[in-house]
Design a protein around this motif. Structure first.
Motif, short mmCIF file in Angstrom:
data_model
loop_
_atom_site.label_atom_id
_atom_site.label_comp_id
_atom_site.label_asym_id
_atom_site.label_seq_id
_atom_site.Cartn_x
_atom_site.Cartn_y
_atom_site.Cartn_z
N LEU A 37 9.36 -5.91 4.12
CA LEU A 37 10.22 -6.63 5.23
C LEU A 37 9.02 -6.63 6.19
O LEU A 37 8.89 -7.70 6.86
CB LEU A 37 11.43 -6.34 5.48
CG LEU A 37 12.60 -6.53 4.47
CD1 LEU A 37 13.85 -5.93 4.78
CD2 LEU A 37 12.66 -7.91 4.22
N ALA A 38 8.49 -5.27 6.84
CA ALA A 38 7.75 -5.46 7.99
C ALA A 38 6.24 -5.88 7.74
O ALA A 38 5.93 -6.64 8.38
CB ALA A 38 7.82 -4.06 8.44
N GLY A 70 5.33 4.91 15.82
CA GLY A 70 4.81 3.38 15.41
C GLY A 70 5.77 2.34 15.74
O GLY A 70 5.21 1.40 16.14
N VAL A 71 7.10 2.59 15.66
CA VAL A 71 8.14 1.54 15.71
C VAL A 71 7.91 1.41 17.47
O VAL A 71 7.96 0.33 17.71
CB VAL A 71 9.49 2.46 15.79
CG1 VAL A 71 10.63 1.48 16.32
CG2 VAL A 71 9.83 2.46 14.35
N GLY A 119 12.17 3.22 1.37
CA GLY A 119 11.14 2.99 2.20
C GLY A 119 10.20 1.77 1.94
O GLY A 119 9.61 1.03 2.82
N PHE A 120 10.05 1.26 0.76
CA PHE A 120 9.26 0.31 0.14
C PHE A 120 10.22 -0.93 0.38
O PHE A 120 9.13 -1.89 0.77
CB PHE A 120 8.93 0.56 -1.43
CG PHE A 120 7.76 1.32 -1.68
CD1 PHE A 120 6.53 0.67 -1.45
CD2 PHE A 120 7.91 2.41 -2.53
CE1 PHE A 120 5.40 1.31 -1.76
CE2 PHE A 120 6.76 3.16 -2.79
CZ PHE A 120 5.49 2.69 -2.46
N VAL A 121 11.21 -1.11 0.48
CA VAL A 121 11.81 -2.15 0.75
C VAL A 121 11.74 -2.48 2.08
O VAL A 121 11.48 -3.65 2.69
CB VAL A 121 13.48 -2.05 0.56
CG1 VAL A 121 14.24 -3.34 1.27
CG2 VAL A 121 13.85 -2.20 -0.99
N LEU A 122 11.96 -1.45 3.27
CA LEU A 122 11.55 -1.62 4.80
C LEU A 122 10.12 -2.01 4.80
O LEU A 122 9.79 -3.02 5.67
CB LEU A 122 11.91 -0.41 5.54
CG LEU A 122 13.23 -0.07 5.47
CD1 LEU A 122 13.63 1.27 6.37
CD2 LEU A 122 14.22 -1.15 6.42
N VAL A 180 13.05 -1.92 14.09
CA VAL A 180 14.29 -1.16 14.46
C VAL A 180 14.74 -0.51 13.20
O VAL A 180 15.23 0.61 13.13
CB VAL A 180 15.32 -1.94 15.22
CG1 VAL A 180 16.55 -1.35 15.16
CG2 VAL A 180 14.98 -2.61 16.50
N ALA A 181 14.64 -1.04 12.06
CA ALA A 181 15.20 -0.35 10.82
C ALA A 181 14.53 0.60 10.43
O ALA A 181 14.97 1.56 9.84
CB ALA A 181 15.25 -1.66 9.67
N ILE A 182 13.06 0.64 10.58
CA ILE A 182 12.29 1.66 10.11
C ILE A 182 12.79 2.95 11.23
O ILE A 182 12.68 4.17 10.85
CB ILE A 182 10.85 1.31 10.50
CG1 ILE A 182 10.32 0.10 9.27
CG2 ILE A 182 9.98 2.58 10.42
CD1 ILE A 182 9.00 -0.39 9.50
N GLY A 183 12.86 2.56 12.45
CA GLY A 183 13.57 3.62 13.37
C GLY A 183 14.42 4.51 12.98
O GLY A 183 14.77 5.57 12.89
N ALA A 184 15.54 3.59 12.34
CA ALA A 184 16.79 4.26 11.95
C ALA A 184 16.27 4.98 10.62
O ALA A 184 16.91 6.03 10.24
CB ALA A 184 17.90 3.14 11.53
N PHE A 185 15.64 4.40 9.76
CA PHE A 185 15.22 5.08 8.52
C PHE A 185 14.49 6.44 8.92
O PHE A 185 14.76 7.32 8.33
CB PHE A 185 14.20 4.49 7.64
CG PHE A 185 13.77 4.88 6.57
CD1 PHE A 185 14.57 5.21 5.30
CD2 PHE A 185 12.40 5.30 6.40
CE1 PHE A 185 14.12 5.52 4.20
CE2 PHE A 185 11.69 5.88 5.16
CZ PHE A 185 12.72 6.03 4.23
#
Length: 451
Positions: A368-369, A428-429, A362-365, A335-340
């Motif tokens: 986590l994923a 992808g999300v 992007g690298f932090v997200l 979901v966070a990647i979708g917001a990004f």
């Protein structure tokens, strides 16, 4: 057929003689979990270092050295198409080396796969340019890249997933993230090497011969990783897992037939992290290379810094997953990647400051994923198919989620604008969230049947 495979004597001469040779070279009683973790990290680091060395060369070197006859955009597209060949070759590698594993043992399989990987990498380093060999250079690059993919498919040793499956129930998130550390570590080393040569050499020297040295370093790292992984293969603990069928391959086509639902879900579960993987590592470097005249050193060092943050995020994913659950972390990070994806294209097109923000966020997200993306459904495989099923899932996930990501992103951004890569991330999300939901429903259904 599978039953015959399981009942086959483990001391058959053709599969055990070379394994005994490996055991004699490693005279010890066993290894502790820390040694297993180090071996796994070294193995994954060597694979990802090879991966990123080629990926960086595919952006900075091959478009002008191998495809000088095409426009810059088309040359980059050709380079990314060849890049994808490795992901096409991985399933073939799984088939070929599963046969070697079954008939000659894991030590022989692993050694031959890594020798093929190292040989292909060195062959790329020694390749002539298009100006010297013409279309032969294109054909050679395609062959060597495909061979790298076959080797990577064969280098699967099952240890990352088994490290998770054999972990304590409350520490599975922590053990799941350990193999994933190899990706950012490999990226840091690859970026640092290319940045160093790009900084001390002229552009012509880098294109002529400087780019070859990181490929030579890849061979040295592969040799170190090979001995580290062979040491695990020769341990009594590894043999115990083999004898309890946890590490014994089953026929791949039978695994596909009987476990296709789990394989399908496992292939789509990590799509969000795998799509983001290339959109913060390979694609942005190509975008900056095509749209600006700046030296790549700054961008490569920024990527290395982002990879350092990624390591911290991968570790954090293990801690969070053990507290809240792996599926929860995967879903939340998706979901966070979708917001990004809603504002990432604007950042990438906002100059050096925006590029830096894009990469670091992007690298932090990604950490986590990606930290929890490996083997999320492997516990659903029946024991007989767990090893082969995990290998098929790993190869399929990279094929669907990552192999063509740079090429697709380049095509979308060139024809529709940079904003369109946000839609690619969203796809992808959707794949990840859909697979996690379906996996949960499947688990509930199986539990009901069992009850």
């Amino acid at each position: 057929m599978a039953e015959n495979l399981l009942n086959q004597p483990l001391d058959q001469p053709n599969s055990r003689s070379l394994e005994r040779d490996a055991e004699r070279l490693h005279d010890h009683q066993g290894v502790n979990p820390g040694e297993i973790a180090i071996g796994v990290i070294l193995g994954r680091t060597s694979e990802f270092f090879d991966f990123f060395v080629y990926a960086i060369a595919a952006v900075l070197i091959f478009p002008s050295r191998i495809f000088p006859f095409a426009s810059p955009n088309l040359a980059m597209a050709y380079s990314f198409a060849v890049f994808a060949l490795a992901f096409v070759g991985r399933p073939l590698g799984t088939l070929v080396f599963t046969y070697i594993d079954h008939n000659y043992g894991k030590g022989v399989k692993l050694t031959s796969a890594l020798f093929l990987l190292g040989g292909s990498t060195i062959a790329i380093a020694l390749m002539p340019a298009y100006e010297t060999a013409g279309t032969l250079s294109v054909a050679l690059l395609c062959c060597f890249r495909f061979a790298q993919g076959v080797a990577l498919g064969g280098a699967w040793d099952g240890m990352p997933s088994l490290l998770t499956l054999n972990a304590p129930e409350r520490r599975r998130g922590w053990y799941a993230m350990i193999p994933q550390l190899g990706a950012p570590i490999g990226l840091i080393v690859a970026c640092a090497l290319f940045a160093y040569f790009a900084a001390i050499l002229t552009k012509d020297d880098l294109l002529d011969w400087g780019w070859r040295y990181p490929f030579f370093v890849a061979l040295a790292i592969n040799v170190v990783a090979l001995f580290a992984r062979l040491r695990l293969v020769a341990t009594p603990e590894f043999q115990r897992l083999f004898e309890t069928r946890e590490l014994q391959p089953s026929p791949p086509f039978q695994a596909l037939k009987e476990e296709w639902r789990t394989i399908l879900l496992g292939s789509f579960a990590p799509l969000a992290s795998f799509a983001l993987f290339h959109l913060v590592t390979v694609f942005p470097l190509s975008w900056v290379t095509l749209t600006t005249d700046e030296n790549p050193v700054r961008f490569l060092l920024t990527e290395a810094l982002g990879a350092g943050l990624c390591i911290l995020a991968v570790v954090a994913s293990g801690i969070l997953a053990d507290r809240f659950g792996r599926r929860t972390i995967l879903a939340t990070s998706a979901v966070a990647i979708g917001a990004f994806s809603g504002f990432a294209p604007q950042l990438l097109s906002a100059g050096p400051g925006g590029e830096t923000a894009y990469l670091l966020m992007g690298f932090v997200l990604l950490g986590l994923a990606f930290g929890q993306s490996s083997g999320i459904v492997n516990s659903r495989f029946s024991q007989i198919h767990r090893y082969t099923g995990a290998a098929i899932v790993a190869n399929s996930a990279w094929f669907f989620g990552a192999g063509f990501a740079p090429l697709v992103a380049l095509h979308l951004s060139s024809h529709f604008g940079l904003w369109s890569i946000g839609l690619y991330l969203l796809s992808g999300v959707a794949g990840t969230l859909g697979a996690l939901y379906a996996n949960s429903e499947l688990g509930s259904h199986l539990s009901t049947q069992a009850g």
